[in-house]
Each structure stands twice: as C-alpha cells, then as structure tokens.
Scaffold this motif. Sequence first.
Motif, PDB file in Angstrom:
ATOM      1  N   THR A 464       0.849  -1.184   0.000  1.00 32.66           N
ATOM      2  CA  THR A 464       0.000   0.000   0.000  1.00 32.66           C
ATOM      3  C   THR A 464       0.885   1.235   0.000  1.00 32.66           C
ATOM      4  O   THR A 464       1.741   1.390   0.869  1.00 32.66           O
ATOM      5  CB  THR A 464      -0.918   0.042   1.233  1.00 32.66           C
ATOM      6  OG1 THR A 464      -1.692  -1.155   1.291  1.00 32.66           O
ATOM      7  CG2 THR A 464      -1.866   1.238   1.158  1.00 32.66           C
ATOM      8  N   PHE A 473      -3.129   0.167  -3.881  1.00 31.35           N
ATOM      9  CA  PHE A 473      -3.078  -1.113  -3.167  1.00 31.35           C
ATOM     10  C   PHE A 473      -2.941  -2.251  -4.155  1.00 31.35           C
ATOM     11  O   PHE A 473      -3.723  -2.383  -5.096  1.00 31.35           O
ATOM     12  CB  PHE A 473      -4.333  -1.335  -2.321  1.00 31.35           C
ATOM     13  CG  PHE A 473      -4.406  -2.724  -1.734  1.00 31.35           C
ATOM     14  CD1 PHE A 473      -3.547  -3.111  -0.719  1.00 31.35           C
ATOM     15  CD2 PHE A 473      -5.319  -3.653  -2.227  1.00 31.35           C
ATOM     16  CE1 PHE A 473      -3.590  -4.402  -0.192  1.00 31.35           C
ATOM     17  CE2 PHE A 473      -5.382  -4.945  -1.715  1.00 31.35           C
ATOM     18  CZ  PHE A 473      -4.518  -5.314  -0.693  1.00 31.35           C
ATOM     19  N   TYR A 502     -11.657   3.684   1.336  1.00 35.17           N
ATOM     20  CA  TYR A 502     -10.455   2.857   1.249  1.00 35.17           C
ATOM     21  C   TYR A 502      -9.236   3.643   1.722  1.00 35.17           C
ATOM     22  O   TYR A 502      -8.343   3.097   2.372  1.00 35.17           O
ATOM     23  CB  TYR A 502     -10.235   2.380  -0.192  1.00 35.17           C
ATOM     24  CG  TYR A 502     -11.219   1.345  -0.662  1.00 35.17           C
ATOM     25  CD1 TYR A 502     -11.291   0.097  -0.041  1.00 35.17           C
ATOM     26  CD2 TYR A 502     -12.067   1.596  -1.734  1.00 35.17           C
ATOM     27  CE1 TYR A 502     -12.192  -0.862  -0.476  1.00 35.17           C
ATOM     28  CE2 TYR A 502     -12.976   0.643  -2.173  1.00 35.17           C
ATOM     29  CZ  TYR A 502     -13.033  -0.586  -1.548  1.00 35.17           C
ATOM     30  OH  TYR A 502     -13.920  -1.526  -1.972  1.00 35.17           O
ATOM     31  N   TYR A 503      -9.181   4.929   1.375  1.00 36.44           N
ATOM     32  CA  TYR A 503      -8.047   5.755   1.782  1.00 36.44           C
ATOM     33  C   TYR A 503      -8.026   5.921   3.301  1.00 36.44           C
ATOM     34  O   TYR A 503      -6.985   5.756   3.945  1.00 36.44           O
ATOM     35  CB  TYR A 503      -8.133   7.122   1.091  1.00 36.44           C
ATOM     36  CG  TYR A 503      -6.956   8.036   1.402  1.00 36.44           C
ATOM     37  CD1 TYR A 503      -5.830   8.038   0.602  1.00 36.44           C
ATOM     38  CD2 TYR A 503      -6.981   8.883   2.511  1.00 36.44           C
ATOM     39  CE1 TYR A 503      -4.734   8.859   0.883  1.00 36.44           C
ATOM     40  CE2 TYR A 503      -5.900   9.703   2.816  1.00 36.44           C
ATOM     41  CZ  TYR A 503      -4.790   9.689   1.999  1.00 36.44           C
ATOM     42  OH  TYR A 503      -3.722  10.493   2.294  1.00 36.44           O
ATOM     43  N   SER A 506      -7.046   2.666   4.961  1.00 34.87           N
ATOM     44  CA  SER A 506      -5.624   2.364   4.761  1.00 34.87           C
ATOM     45  C   SER A 506      -4.750   3.244   5.633  1.00 34.87           C
ATOM     46  O   SER A 506      -3.755   2.775   6.218  1.00 34.87           O
ATOM     47  CB  SER A 506      -5.246   2.551   3.287  1.00 34.87           C
ATOM     48  OG  SER A 506      -5.989   1.684   2.455  1.00 34.87           O
TER      49      SER A 506
END
Length: 549
Positions: A464, A473, A502-503, A506
């Motif tokens: 990532t 990713f 998702y950001y 992560s």
Amino acid sequence: MMTTQYLDDAIAVAERMLLAPDSPCPRDRDRLAAFVKHVRRPDRADRSQQLRAGKLIHLAKLLGALGMKTLSVSVADMTLRHMETVEADHEVYAAHIWNELGALFAEHGDLERSRLVLCRALGRARVGDGVPERGRILANLSAVSLRRRDLADAGFWADKALEEMDERSGDDPDARLTADQVQLEVARESRDIVRIKDRLQKFDRSAEHSIALKGGDHPSAIAARRALATAKFETAEGGHDAELRELEVVRLNAAAFLGATHRETIVAQAALAVAEFEAAGGSGSPLRRRRAVTLLEEAEEMAVEALGREHDQTLAIREALAHLRAVTVQTDDLPYRIDRTYTPQENDIRNAEKKRAIDAERNVIRLTAHAGASYFLPDLDVFYWQIHRALERGTYFHVILSSPWNNLAIFMQHDAQDIVDRVRASTYYRQTFLPVIDSYLALRDHFPGRIELKLTPTDISGSTLLTSDAGFFEPYITMNPLQRTRRGLSVFEHRFLSDSKYYEDSLAAFRTQWELTSTWEQFGMHEEKHKERLRALMTTQSDDRWSKS
C-alpha cells in the motif's frame, strides 16, 4: 483516389465544418471519418516530406477541434511513426514540425511523448537561428513539465525560454505568454506572496499584449484571464468578491465563445469552484461550500466526457474534488470508491501514475510492503529516484516492511536445514532484504530525520502506497516470499483518492501498524528472539504433520 487526395479532402471538409459550425451538413462527419480512414503514411521516397507531415499534423488538430479525439490521436500516432522511420539515418524535418507535433500530443494529454518530441525539436533548433523557434519550443517544454508537476523542470525551461526571447527582437507573443504563465504557476506553488506578485505583473503585461493581438474570445486569451484571476484571488488581502466575480466572468465568456465542453471552459469552472470553496472558509456557509463542490463535480463530468478519464486535466480536477469532499464529508460517510484498476498489461501505466503521485507529494509518503525493493534499489530503476527527489525537497518517507523472520518463511522450500539458515541463504534475503536495508541506512544518513523504516514480525499481504491525495493497493497472490519481489504487477492494483473510505481505512491501518512495529535498531536488539520464534513455529508445524501421519 491517391492517398494525398484523401488527406486534402479530409482537411477541406474539416475546415468547412469549423468555419460553419451553425449550419452543419448531417453527412459531413461521416464523410470526414471516411476520408481519414483512407489516409495513409506518405511514401518515404516522397520529396515533400515536410509538407506531408505538416498537413497530417494540421488534420489531427482540426479533428481535435471538432471533438473527434480518437481519429485525431490516430493521425498523430501515424505521423510520429512515419517521421521516425523517415529520419532513421538522416535529419529531414525542421524544428517547427517536431514542435507542432509535440504540442499536439500535449493537447491530448500524452505528456511523456510530448516531452520526448519537444526535446527532439529543441535538438533540431540551432542556437542563433533567425527564427524564434527555440523560444517557442522551450516555452512548450515548460508548460508540459508544469502539467507533469515537475516544478523544477518547468521553472528551468521557462527561464530558458524568456532568456532566449529577450536576446532577440520580434519574439512570439504566445510563447512569452506561456513562459510567463509557467513562472507564475511555479511561484504560486511556492506560496511566496512577494514572488507571486512580481510574476503576476509580468504575466499581466504579456496577457494584455496577447489579448490585444488575438481578441478576448481566443482560447489563449481566456486561459490567460483565468490564470490572472486565480492568482489575484490567492494574493488578495481581505475579501475575495471582486476576484470571484472576475472568475465567474471568465467562465461565462469561455462557455459563450468556446462552448461548454471546451477545455478552457472546464478549467475555468474548476478554478471558480476551488476559489469559491476557499472563500467560504472552514467556518463558512455549508450551502456555499456544497455549491462549490457541485460546481466542481460538474467540471469533472465534463472533463471525463470531453478530454477522457486519464487526461492530466481530468486527473487534476478529480484530485481537487477529492480534497473538497474529504473536507466536507464525515469520514464514516465516505463511499468505498475505486478510481482506477490496473491489470498486469498496464504495469507501465501503473508505474507512471505512482511516480506522478510521489513527485506531487510535499508532506509524507507512506509505504507498507513485503520487501520495498522497487522503492529502495536504484538498479531496479522503478521508484527509487522519485523517492530520492522527494527526500531532497523535504518530503518525509515512512515505511513498514516484513521482517525476514516472519511466519511466511515456512512456505519456502526447505529440507532438514535450519529454517533460519535457509532464509539467510535465499535470494530474497541476500539480493533484496539486505540491499534494501543498506539503501535505507544510506538514505537515512544523507537525509537525517526525513526517512524511517520499521519492521513487523507478521506477514504483509499486499503493498500500500499512500500520499496526501491518493492511495495504491496491490494484493499478493503468492505466499512464497521469493515470488513477491523484483517483479512487475502480477495480479491487479487499485488506485483510490482521498475521498474514498479505502483511503481512510488504509491510513488508519498504517498508523496502527506504525505504533506496533520496530525501528531498525529495536529490531536488531531482538532479532535473535524473532529467529527463535520462527524455529519454534517450524517445530510446531513438523510436529503437526508427524501427528497426522
């Protein structure tokens, strides 16, 4: 019909369509497409190579102006291939032909090919020539570098262009306008108000001169007025109402003179939206900020439709929109949005996008990976030099990698040999892990305080990469550590922007891991314990297999 006749007929039809947009013939687009499909590369023995290439470039420009982008790109590609083969053993084309082709690729958003073609044009333009071609080429190189977000190169080429034009009389007003605008944009990125105001005055003079020559409805005039209004907004003290009104007038003029889907109209609307959002302020009217986001969403939709999803201008608008959404939307309400998925066949495109993201970062780059070879080993020539330049400009680089003694080692082929010795003898340990650590220590010595690497005793199941604006990713499909490094994309990779859940997920995962992992020095102090745990795991696995049998 001769190939040259198809070319001439295609140009004639395209010019007629542009000159009479309000009275189109229904069959003109079909006729034009048919002519273009029959256009072929000129014969290499043709003595009129300059003329033929110039006509092909002119046709590609006309097709682009008519919105027939696919055909325009096809003609541009064919022209470049033909020019390269004709010049296989001697120079044929003048600098201005290469310059026009490079500018055409830039218009289509193919910035890397544009840069290469423009560099070829620069090599062809002799110092001291009686025509101002070098100034034009240097100005175009500065503009392409700016769009690639390479600010150092952009400023360098712009300075060179202005030096070239100052040394000769009768320079090209468009080239001076371009170079002055690039200098202004580079100054804006530095956020140096004194420098911005100085560049703004120079650009203002160039813009007024260009507008006087071409008229206020020309695309370059509208682009100049938009850049002026944006810079004035950023340097304004107190209220911004006058600058916002000026940006609104630029947007309306662009739509009226050029059309709603023209690139300059889209850019003007995006500039207005960002300025409106900033003027609303952190505690400003939620309705005003929401209106700005909606305006930018409309600009993004028009950019995708008119320019294409991967055009650099579309990507810039998309990133600006992600920033606005990230500020205005609660974290839990962010959607799980993937911006782009890369396949193994798109490895080069994936690498180019990651390089662009690293080059644009001015704060912190975060990486979680199994080995990190692509980022630390210069001999692989993947992302090492982008990281090196990022550290040079003051960006931080935080990295989490797997320890070589993590539980994944049991999936390596081994015999009765001690598992730790087996790992030490592996190509992964000797050719990747140790060189990566050596590179990290060298970078840390060279850039103290800007880079830190930590190691985790657990398996990392995918790499990532996170910058301020985007994340990438890539999952690992294999459990064998020997097959996880020194290779290209083998599964797929997702790109997501900062307005995606998702950001946020992560980033939260990275911060948690960062607190739980060991620095290089801590790892060294307890490395023998990590090895013993691996041996114990290996013994347990052997006992389990024995009990089953």
